[in-house]
Design an enzyme around this catalytic site. Structure first.
Site, PDB file in Angstrom:
ATOM      1  CG  ASP A 227      -2.149   1.054   1.011  1.00  0.00           C
ATOM      2  OD1 ASP A 227      -2.047   1.713  -0.016  1.00  0.00           O
ATOM      3  OD2 ASP A 227      -3.174   0.918   1.871  1.00  0.00           O
TER       4      ASP A 227
HETATM    5  C1  NOJ Z   1      -3.967   4.150   0.311  1.00  0.00           C
HETATM    6  C2  NOJ Z   1      -4.969   3.112   0.070  1.00  0.00           C
HETATM    7  O1  NOJ Z   1      -5.007   2.603   1.423  1.00  0.00           O
HETATM    8  C3  NOJ Z   1      -5.191   2.217  -0.735  1.00  0.00           C
HETATM    9  O2  NOJ Z   1      -6.487   1.734  -0.808  1.00  0.00           O
HETATM   10  C4  NOJ Z   1      -5.005   2.978  -2.153  1.00  0.00           C
HETATM   11  O3  NOJ Z   1      -5.278   2.017  -3.271  1.00  0.00           O
HETATM   12  C5  NOJ Z   1      -3.823   3.605  -2.291  1.00  0.00           C
HETATM   13  N1  NOJ Z   1      -3.736   4.438  -1.107  1.00  0.00           N
HETATM   14  C6  NOJ Z   1      -3.475   4.415  -3.627  1.00  0.00           C
HETATM   15  O4  NOJ Z   1      -4.176   5.395  -3.649  1.00  0.00           O
END
Ligand code: NOJ
Length: 701
Positions: A227
């Site tokens: 993530d």
């Molecule tokens: C953080 C989020 O937790 C995730 O769901 C997302 O895909 C990513 N950022 C990218 O934006």
């Protein structure tokens, strides 16, 4: 993070960017792609990713709303539309579906998932994957799904964002992992590790979940991306004191790609040279990513047609899907009458007067929900816009007043709203939380309507005019007062571009609500986490919600002294403009053999007669729940194991049949074996998780 600024052009030319996210137009993706393909040493095309969560340009209801349709087909169609629109811009990878099971409405990201049930969540996960990835990944309109967040993120303690999770292996396998497994079985190409720690080990450096389960047990062949910055964050978690250690731990645990952590690029080479990370492991990770780039056809067709993509406004066909999805997502929570007839659908004669009150009737931004990619609020049709149009068509008189602010306690607008309300035949109150108060980074410790809106609602009800509450939110709100005082409540989530038309068609009865809750609604926030598939405890209340004695005599039960145990509205609940009767539940046999079931032989067939007992056609969602008793580990008081959505004309009757076999009856037992055990089996065929009466079957050895 860490003050790093990225010069994309240079890094692309140097072959140091393999995948990019947040480019949204064909012009951008083509421009970056050209640098990678023409200037980099190996000419490897870039994979463009984006959070295409509930639509790309055509915005659909937020995922929790879409889940409330219980309609697998519409979920798949929404995902397909999103894939077509995103791929036209060169985006071939979406960070969706989010399949985190969530039992706590305080957590803002409950809006992004399918709710609290692993069975329904698994079906929905599969539908997203089918929609995004299409029949073959080399089709130019197919985009890679990314199943996230692996794993347990939805169990954040106290609902606080990014908080730690503690989940036993059994609960993990029984509740949190199944939707991930389902997505994988459907062919999901990528997975995303999560922000949370799981049993003290951050999930972006967790060898048990990423290697033991995902790679070894499940034989996942695609790649895992971290993530956003989650590899760097393992230092804050406290399991790495420097970047090289963070890189090593995440990489060796099984994270193939570093999203925005800026950790792999500056550290992996040295780790390989010093022998800490075997070169073969890097090759494996690279191969997985390259393999998918080949499969997508990026080497043959790295660019998209920018001229065609430039005009890609939502088409009428895509908008029709958005409207249908929105209509099916609405959940009618209450529909009582003032003196007989229910308030909804509205029956107004020519000249009839509607007072439309509330900030959410006009706010296009909020209708876009929590994650709207390139959704454009100018393309939203608000409730106010659509109702104005209907008022002209039907010769009705509409007055709008904002009444309250979307946050805070101001009463400045009350007088105008109450004046409009007093002269109306019906009041439509468009209230709720703001979209910005939902989603990532929006955990709440209080789930009430904003104070000003609550007070306004009370004063609207005090006018004695019929009130319809159209409730916008990305989570269950605590609406106990409204649930006893407001005659009609329609849970509308954030419906997307077609919010207004879908709501107006529903309010006037052109569409009959069929949505069902996929999360339990608490009476008060202190009940959270609240979920229907809970364990019984050793001291369950003899009668559900038995009141407390004046002298506290019956307090030594698993209960609160100041609140009921039950939800305000249970999982699976939702009303319709018609009514349905359930009768004549039958099971194929009163006994079954666990041994045979374990061999995949035999099954129990349960069926019931469902009748449309009201005056309109409607869709009923018939739900099958089970409970197992006498097993080696305690099983939940109810578990959903099947459902069917059936459309019935007034008076029409149909026998609906469910089959319970090994897959439905097995569970992770005391020896951590996923098997069917001998047990007393209770079966309910019911309209929601809190009603119906059980039929008993003995599962013998
Ligand atoms: C953080 C989020 O937790 C995730 O769901 C997302 O895909 C990513 N950022 C990218 O934006």
């Amino acid at each position: 993070p860490g003050g790093i600024t990225t010069n994309h052009d240079e890094l692309l030319a140097a072959g140091k960017i393999g995948s990019l996210f947040n480019a949204t137009t064909a012009l951008q993706t083509n421009t970056y792609q050209k640098i990678a393909v023409e200037k980099s040493r190996l000419h490897i095309p870039v994979l463009f990713g984006l959070d295409v969560i509930h639509g790309f340009r055509t915005i659909f209801p937020v995922p929790l709303g879409l889940a409330a349709t219980w309609n697998i087909d519409i979920v798949e169609r929404c995902a397909r539309v999103a894939a077509e629109e995103a791929s036209a811009q060169g985006i071939r990878w979406t960070f969706s579906p989010m399949v985190d099971v969530t039992r706590d409405a305080r957590w803002g990201r409950i809006i992004e998932g399918a709710g609290e049930d692993p069975y329904l969540g698994s079906l929905i996960a599969r539908a997203y994957v089918r929609g995004y990835q299409g029949k073959a990944l080399n089709n130019p309109s197919s985009i890679l799904a990314c199943t996230k967040h692996f794993v347990g993120y939805g169990a954040a303690e106290a609902g606080r964002e990014y908080n730690a999770t503690e989940i036993s292996e059994r609960l993990l396998r029984q509740v949190y992992l199944p939707p991930f497994r389902a997505a994988l079985d459907e062919g999901a190409a990528t997975f995303m590790s999560a922000f949370n720690s799981l049993n003290e080990v951050p999930t972006s450096a967790n060898p048990f979940t990423l290697t033991e389960v995902l790679r070894n047990e499940w034989a996942f062949k695609g790649f895992v991306v971290s993530d956003y910055n989650s590899i760097r964050e393992i230092m804050a978690h406290g399991i790495a004191n420097d970047e090289p250690t963070a890189a090593r731990k995440s990489f060796l645990a099984g994270v193939d790609m570093d999203m925005e952590g800026h950790i792999y690029l500056p550290n992996l080479v040295a780790l390989v040279r010093s022998g800490v990370v075997p070169e073969g492991r890097v090759d494996d990770a690279v191969r997985r990513i390259l393999q998918l780039k080949f499969t997508l056809g990026l080497f043959d067709h790295p660019y998209v047609d920018a001229a065609a993509a430039a005009h890609a406004a939502p088409t009428p066909e895509h908008l029709a899907v958005a409207r249908e999805a929105a209509e099916e997502s609405f959940v009618l929570l209450r529909n009582d009458g003032t003196g007989g007839d229910p308030v909804l659908p509205l029956r107004l004669k020519a000249g009839g007067k509607i007072a439309l009150i509330g900030p959410l009737a006009v706010s296009a931004d909020d209708m876009l929900g929590s994650w709207a990619a390139v959704g454009n609020s100018k393309e939203v049709v608000s409730l106010h816009a659509a109702l104005s149009q209907r008022a002209v068509q039907n010769n009705l008189r509409l007055r709008y007043a904002k009444g309250a602010e979307s946050i805070g306690a101001s009463e400045a607008g009350f007088a105008e709203a109450l004046e409009a309300a007093r002269s109306a035949d019906v009041i439509v109150a468009a209230l709720g939380e703001r979209a910005i108060a939902t989603g990532e980074g929006s955990a709440r410790s209080d789930l009430d309507l904003p104070a000003g809106q609550q007070k306004l609602l009370e004063q609207l009800v005090a006018t004695a005019k019929p009130v319809v509450l159209v409730l916008f939110s990305g989570r269950p709100l605590t609406i106990s007062w409204a649930a006893t005082h407001v005659p009609a409540i329609l849970q509308a989530w954030f419906p997307g571009l077609e919010a207004g038309p879908a709501l107006v068609r529903t309010l006037f009865g052109d569409a009959n609500p069929s949505g069902r809750l996929t999360v339990s609604y608490p009476r008060s926030v202190g009940q959270e986490p609240l979920y229907y598939n809970a364990l019984s405890t050793g001291r369950p209340l003899a009668k559900p919600d038995e009141p407390l004695d004046a002298n506290f005599g019956n307090r030594y039960f698993s209960r609160y002294i100041d609140e009921k145990n039950s939800p305000l509205f249970p999982f699976g609940y939702g009303l319709s403009y018609t009514t349905f009767g359930y009768s004549d539940v039958k099971v194929s046999a009163s006994t079954a053999s666990a041994a045979a079931l374990n061999l995949g032989q035999g099954s129990i067939v349960a069926s019931a007669e469902i009748t449309n007992t009201g005056g309109r056609a409607g869709v009923e969602t018939i739900q099958l729940y089970i409970r197992l008793r006498g097993t080696s580990v305690a099983r939940p008081v109810r578990e959903l194991k099947g459902y069917q959505r059936v459309k019935l004309e007034p008076g029409e009757r149909r026998r609906v049949e469910f089959r319970l076999g090994r897959d439905e009856l097995k569970f992770w037992n005391i020896d951590m074996k996923d098997i069917v055990e001998p047990a007393a089996l209770s079966i309910w065929i019911a309209p929601n998780s809190a009603s119906g009466s059980a039929t008993e079957v003995q599962v013998r050895d």
